[in-house]
Scaffold this motif. Structure first.
Motif, short mmCIF file in Angstrom:
data_model
loop_
_atom_site.label_atom_id
_atom_site.label_comp_id
_atom_site.label_asym_id
_atom_site.label_seq_id
_atom_site.Cartn_x
_atom_site.Cartn_y
_atom_site.Cartn_z
N CYS A 40 0.86 -1.18 0.00
CA CYS A 40 0.00 0.00 0.00
C CYS A 40 0.89 1.23 0.00
CB CYS A 40 -0.91 -0.02 1.23
SG CYS A 40 -1.98 1.44 1.38
N ALA A 41 0.84 2.04 -1.04
CA ALA A 41 1.69 3.21 -1.13
C ALA A 41 1.48 4.13 0.06
CB ALA A 41 1.41 3.95 -2.44
N SER A 42 2.56 4.68 0.59
CA SER A 42 2.47 5.51 1.79
C SER A 42 2.05 6.93 1.49
CB SER A 42 3.83 5.52 2.50
OG SER A 42 4.78 6.27 1.74
N GLY A 43 2.20 7.38 0.25
CA GLY A 43 1.93 8.76 -0.09
C GLY A 43 3.16 9.64 -0.01
N PHE A 44 4.29 9.07 0.42
CA PHE A 44 5.56 9.78 0.50
C PHE A 44 6.57 9.04 -0.37
CE2 PHE A 44 3.36 10.31 4.55
CZ PHE A 44 3.33 11.69 4.68
N GLY A 45 7.03 9.68 -1.44
CA GLY A 45 7.93 9.01 -2.37
C GLY A 45 9.21 8.54 -1.72
N ALA A 46 9.79 9.36 -0.84
CA ALA A 46 11.06 8.99 -0.21
C ALA A 46 10.87 7.79 0.70
CB ALA A 46 11.62 10.17 0.58
N LEU A 47 9.73 7.70 1.37
CA LEU A 47 9.47 6.57 2.25
C LEU A 47 9.21 5.30 1.45
CD1 LEU A 47 9.05 5.41 5.07
CD2 LEU A 47 6.67 6.21 4.99
N ASP A 48 8.42 5.41 0.39
CA ASP A 48 8.16 4.23 -0.45
C ASP A 48 9.45 3.65 -1.01
OD1 ASP A 48 5.45 4.33 -0.01
OD2 ASP A 48 5.00 5.42 -1.86
N ALA A 49 10.39 4.53 -1.37
CA ALA A 49 11.66 4.06 -1.93
C ALA A 49 12.49 3.30 -0.91
CB ALA A 49 12.46 5.24 -2.48
N GLU A 73 0.73 9.94 14.24
CA GLU A 73 0.32 8.73 13.52
C GLU A 73 -0.48 9.04 12.25
OE1 GLU A 73 0.09 9.34 16.69
OE2 GLU A 73 0.08 7.55 17.96
N PHE A 74 -1.49 9.90 12.38
CA PHE A 74 -2.37 10.12 11.24
C PHE A 74 -1.75 11.01 10.18
CE2 PHE A 74 -5.34 8.98 14.70
CZ PHE A 74 -5.93 7.88 14.09
N ARG A 75 -0.79 11.85 10.56
CA ARG A 75 -0.07 12.62 9.54
C ARG A 75 0.78 11.70 8.68
NH1 ARG A 75 3.10 17.06 12.70
NH2 ARG A 75 4.03 17.37 10.62
N LEU A 76 1.31 10.63 9.29
CA LEU A 76 2.11 9.67 8.54
C LEU A 76 1.24 8.68 7.76
CD1 LEU A 76 4.93 8.45 7.93
CD2 LEU A 76 4.62 7.01 9.96
N LEU A 77 0.15 8.23 8.36
CA LEU A 77 -0.63 7.14 7.77
C LEU A 77 -1.86 7.61 7.01
CD1 LEU A 77 -0.58 4.56 10.71
CD2 LEU A 77 0.94 4.69 8.74
N GLY A 78 -2.21 8.90 7.11
CA GLY A 78 -3.43 9.39 6.47
C GLY A 78 -3.56 9.00 5.01
N PRO A 79 -2.54 9.25 4.16
CA PRO A 79 -2.67 8.86 2.75
C PRO A 79 -2.91 7.37 2.55
CG PRO A 79 -0.85 10.40 3.04
CD PRO A 79 -1.29 9.99 4.42
N ALA A 80 -2.23 6.53 3.32
CA ALA A 80 -2.41 5.09 3.17
C ALA A 80 -3.80 4.66 3.63
CB ALA A 80 -1.34 4.34 3.97
N LEU A 81 -4.30 5.25 4.71
CA LEU A 81 -5.65 4.91 5.17
C LEU A 81 -6.68 5.28 4.10
CD1 LEU A 81 -5.49 6.07 8.90
CD2 LEU A 81 -5.03 3.80 7.95
N GLY A 82 -6.45 6.40 3.42
CA GLY A 82 -7.36 6.79 2.35
C GLY A 82 -7.34 5.79 1.20
N ARG A 83 -6.18 5.22 0.89
CA ARG A 83 -6.09 4.23 -0.17
C ARG A 83 -6.82 2.95 0.20
NH1 ARG A 83 -1.52 7.33 -0.96
NH2 ARG A 83 -0.97 7.70 -3.15
#
Length: 261
Positions: A40-49, A73-83
């Motif tokens: 599940c993509a995190s929404g942060f390119g540097a983290l996904d890499a 927590e939700f600032r980091l995981l918000g994009p992934a939770l949306g996916r």
């Protein structure tokens, strides 16, 4: 002479010499591992890499080590939770330290119907609820706060999570980074400059990551209303940073005389 002394030692071929179908199944320790399923993509390119498979893994346990609980927590995981919600699945929160703030998650696509909050007050209740959710595999993602989890309990959760298709995140205090853990992925998360998050990947399937990741993480509900000067806090000159405020050194003309205490 025994049979063991007459048998030649087996020849182990390097993975590069194997057929392509077999070489793809071999993981080398100097490379990032491959997930069992699509991440599940995190929404942060540097983290996904930096994550094996290019995102938050399924079929495994991820530890988020942060303090204080409930702020990052939700600032980091918000994009992934949306996916997760975008494909029609539910997100289950177990024992969050604060009442979940749905307006802050709506911009990510997390709806009230898809956000389930399990109110578990004691460590034993939170652990039991988390185990049952992971074992059932009926939700898209599980996010649990287990600050007092012991190594044996983490091992059991890792075993259970190995059969759970979606991400399973555990939130624990930052001091737990000094302890060993069976989780397949561990991240140390701290406030960074301005709105950024500083993330250290302290355990992953692959070589160590020696550098800290700095992720721009403006809360989704604020990004559309904050003026540019507040959106770019990390680019301004700061002398000292606190957890909840940026403190600037006063210029000489604005200095006030010292007041005795």
């Amino acid at each position: 002479m025994s049979l063991a002394t007459t048998m030649p030692a087996p020849f182990i071929r390097p993975s590069g010499d194997l057929p392509a179908s077999l070489s793809a199944l071999v993981w080398r320790g100097d490379a990032l591992g491959r997930p069992v399923t699509a991440s599940c993509a995190s929404g942060f390119g540097a983290l996904d890499a930096a994550l094996p498979g290019g995102g938050w893994p399924g079929f495994g346990l991820t530890e988020l080590l942060l303090s204080p609980a409930g702020t990052l927590e939700f600032r980091l995981l918000g994009p992934a939770l949306g996916r997760v919600c975008a494909v029609g699945r539910e997100v289950v929160l177990v024992g969050p330290p604060h009442l979940p703030h749905l307006p802050g998650l709506l911009p990510h696509g997390v709806t009230a119907r898809q956000l389930v909050w399990v109110q578990a007050d004691t460590p034993a209740e939170r652990l039991w609820a988390t185990e049952q959710l992971v074992k059932a595999g009926s939700c898209g993602a599980v996010l649990a706060w287990l600050p007092q989890a012991r190594p044996a309990q983490l091992r059991r959760l890792q075993v259970l999570a190995s059969d759970h298709e979606g991400p399973v995140w555990l939130c624990r205090p930052a001091v737990a980074a000094r302890e060993s853990s069976a989780a397949s992925l561990r991240l140390l998360v701290r406030p960074g400059a301005g709105w950024a998050l500083s993330v250290d990947v302290i355990k992953r399937k692959g070589p160590p990551l020696a550098r800290t990741l700095h992720l721009p993480a403006v809360p989704a509900g604020l990004s559309a209303v904050l003026p540019p000067r507040l959106l770019n806090l990390g680019q301004t000159a700061v002398s000292r940073e606190a957890d909840h405020a940026v403190v600037r050194a006063p210029t000489p003309e604005h200095r006030r005389p010292a007041v005795p205490h």
